[in-house]
Design an enzyme around this catalytic site. Structure first.
Site, PDB file in Angstrom:
ATOM      1  N   GLU A   1       0.696  -1.453  -0.094  1.00  8.85           N
ATOM      2  CA  GLU A   1       0.095  -0.026  -0.002  1.00  8.85           C
ATOM      3  C   GLU A   1       0.721   1.283  -0.029  1.00  8.85           C
ATOM      4  O   GLU A   1       0.668   2.047   0.979  1.00  8.85           O
ATOM      5  CB  GLU A   1      -1.080   0.046   1.266  1.00  8.85           C
ATOM      6  CG  GLU A   1      -1.999  -1.120   1.218  1.00  8.85           C
ATOM      7  CD  GLU A   1      -3.042  -1.040   2.210  1.00  8.85           C
ATOM      8  OE1 GLU A   1      -3.779  -2.040   2.389  1.00  8.85           O
ATOM      9  OE2 GLU A   1      -2.695  -0.298   3.103  1.00  8.85           O
TER      10      GLU A   1
ATOM     11  N   GLU B   1      -5.642  -8.428   0.981  1.00  8.57           N
ATOM     12  CA  GLU B   1      -6.145  -8.072   2.092  1.00  8.57           C
ATOM     13  C   GLU B   1      -7.594  -7.806   1.858  1.00  8.57           C
ATOM     14  O   GLU B   1      -7.808  -7.057   0.986  1.00  8.57           O
ATOM     15  CB  GLU B   1      -5.443  -6.812   2.716  1.00  8.57           C
ATOM     16  CG  GLU B   1      -4.228  -6.875   3.382  1.00  8.57           C
ATOM     17  CD  GLU B   1      -3.564  -5.731   3.770  1.00  8.57           C
ATOM     18  OE1 GLU B   1      -4.706  -4.671   4.441  1.00  8.57           O
ATOM     19  OE2 GLU B   1      -2.288  -5.488   4.008  1.00  8.57           O
TER      20      GLU B   1
END
Length: 457
Positions: free
Chosen positions: A165, A352
């Site tokens: 991320e 995720e």
């Protein structure tokens, strides 16, 4: 129950080092920016820190037994840079590397495929003192650290994630200031984000060079973003926010270019002086897969008072998670189909997906979390629908294996399949863990650790 997935579909769970390991000053580990940030008054709920977290560093074997007992095909963990290279650059800490060797060996012994993430936000504090991700030299220091890791355990790990991320580490940490290092400056955020993407590209190259039989990809947070109305101000604001959160981190990787509209937007505010010759070619190095982290649908309105993007997100409607996030699954399907339609074809893993709810231990010692069971069932069903529409999704990793230190929310948000009683460090399987266990068992025959062929077909 979620629909039937093919036998080769990978079911997993994810964690991150700072959120679970603890042992923050043991066996040679150096401080990270999250150690510093968590000790800054007002930055983390209740002043919580990751000093102990889930004490995973001392409970490795029993936690890996939980992974085995769930029947996971793969377990995604991150490697703590300050545990391996305590000063960020310079001598490698053998005790730190040994912990991750034991991690990988323990997974393989239990028939679980390791998926290792090289960077999940825990930059060594000495490197932040030297300029952090806004400083180009950090990319080289990251490459040195990644080389040490790959040379030590690369041949035992078939799946590598480069940078987790970069939006969060780059923008939330350097523009919004809600994450470490807690900076609010557009130019710094853009430079840091670019260097995180450059580090990703360098890591792809290193995996190719040092462990060519392994598979490597990124892990990018994507939000499902829509305008509140068809009014031009809302449509343009949603486009900008999508550029900020999504396209700024997709286009360089898949197209070797930043989106023109966002370059123009940012150039009207700060100098774009951090992109070097050849950088975008490095960033766009071909990957074996792309990891998608999905949590949120956002409805956007134009807001002239917002300083950077003239856009604001409305409060979510519909069923909500404990942190006020829209819990409807359709956004995941839209994100997956968007990748199919707008970017080059590449295998995808949902690296995720999960949600916090108001979990508690009842008088019978049980943790019943029907909201999470419904959430996971719905999102897996949406994944299956996308696959039926031709999206090449190879696996799904629940966030997270354990309740943990949830960044700026501290210990106030519980995402885990296992409830952690942080005072005693007891682990209790939630109803969602048993549900996931049954789902996995119903789909695939028992098998040992996945071989490379499963990821190259």
């Amino acid at each position: 129950m979620a629909p039937q997935f093919p036998p080769e579909f990978v079911f997993g769970a994810s964690t991150a080092a700072y959120q679970i390991e603890g042992a923050a000053s043991e066996d040679g580990r150096g401080p990270s920016i999250w150690d510093t940030f968590a000790r800054t008054p007002g930055k983390v709920t209740n002043g919580d820190t990751g000093d102990i977290a889930c004490d995973h560093y001392h409970r490795l074997e029993s936690d890996l037994d939980l992974v085995r007992d769930l029947g996971l095909d793969s377990y995604r963990f991150s490697i703590a840079w300050p545990r391996v290279v305590p000063d960020g650059t310079g001598p490698v800490n053998a005790r730190g590397l040994d912990f991750y060797r034991r991690m990988v060996d323990g997974l393989l012994t239990r028939g679980v495929t390791p998926m290792a993430t090289l960077f999940h936000w825990d930059l060594p504090q000495p490197l932040q003192d030297a300029g952090g991700w806004a400083h180009r030299d950090t990319v080289g220091w990251f490459a040195d650290y990644a080389t040490a890791v790959l040379e030590a355990i690369g041949d035992a790990v078939p799946l590598w994630v480069t940078v987790n991320e970069p939006f969060c580490a780059g923008m939330i940490g350097h523009l919004q200031g809600r994450h470490a290092p807690g900076i609010v400056d557009l130019h710094t955020a853009l430079a840091a984000s670019h260097h995180l993407l450059l580090a990703h590209g360098e890591a792809v190259r290193l995996v190719r060079d040092l462990v060519p039989e392994a598979r490597v990809g990124n892990s990018v947070l994507l939000s499902d973003i829509h305008p509140a109305t068809e009014a031009p101000a809302d449509v343009e604001a949603a486009r900008r926010l999508d550029g900020y959160e999504n396209r700024w981190f997709l286009d360089p990787v898949f197209r070797a270019a930043y989106p023109d509209d966002m370059l123009d937007w940012y150039a009207g505010q700060v100098p774009i002086d951090f992109i070097g010759d050849g950088d975008l070619k490095v960033i766009a190095a071909p990957m074996n897969f792309s990891g998608i982290n999905f949590y949120e649908t956002k409805t956007v309105v134009g807001d002239q008072g917002e300083p950077f993007h003239r856009a604001s997100v409305l409060a979510a409607g519909g069923p909500l998670t404990a942190n006020g996030i829209d819990a409807r699954p359709a956004g995941l399907g839209r994100v997956l189909r968007r990748l199919r339609d707008e970017y080059p074809a590449i295998p995808l893993y949902i690296t995720e997906n999960g949600a916090p709810f108001f979990d508690y231990v009842d008088p019978n010692g049980q943790v019943k979390d029907p909201e999470r069971v419904r959430y996971l069932d719905d999102h897996l069903t949406e994944t299956h629908r996308a696959m039926a529409d031709g999206v090449d999704v190879r696996g799904y990793f629940v966030w997270s294996l354990l309740d943990n230190f949830e960044w700026a929310d501290g210990y106030s948000r519980r995402f885990g399949l296992y409830f952690v009683e942080f005072g005693t460090q007891a682990r209790i399987a939630k109803a969602s863990a048993r549900w996931y266990q049954r789902l996995i068992a119903s789909r695939a025959p028992s098998r040992s650790a996945l071989d490379f062929a499963n990821f190259t077909s």
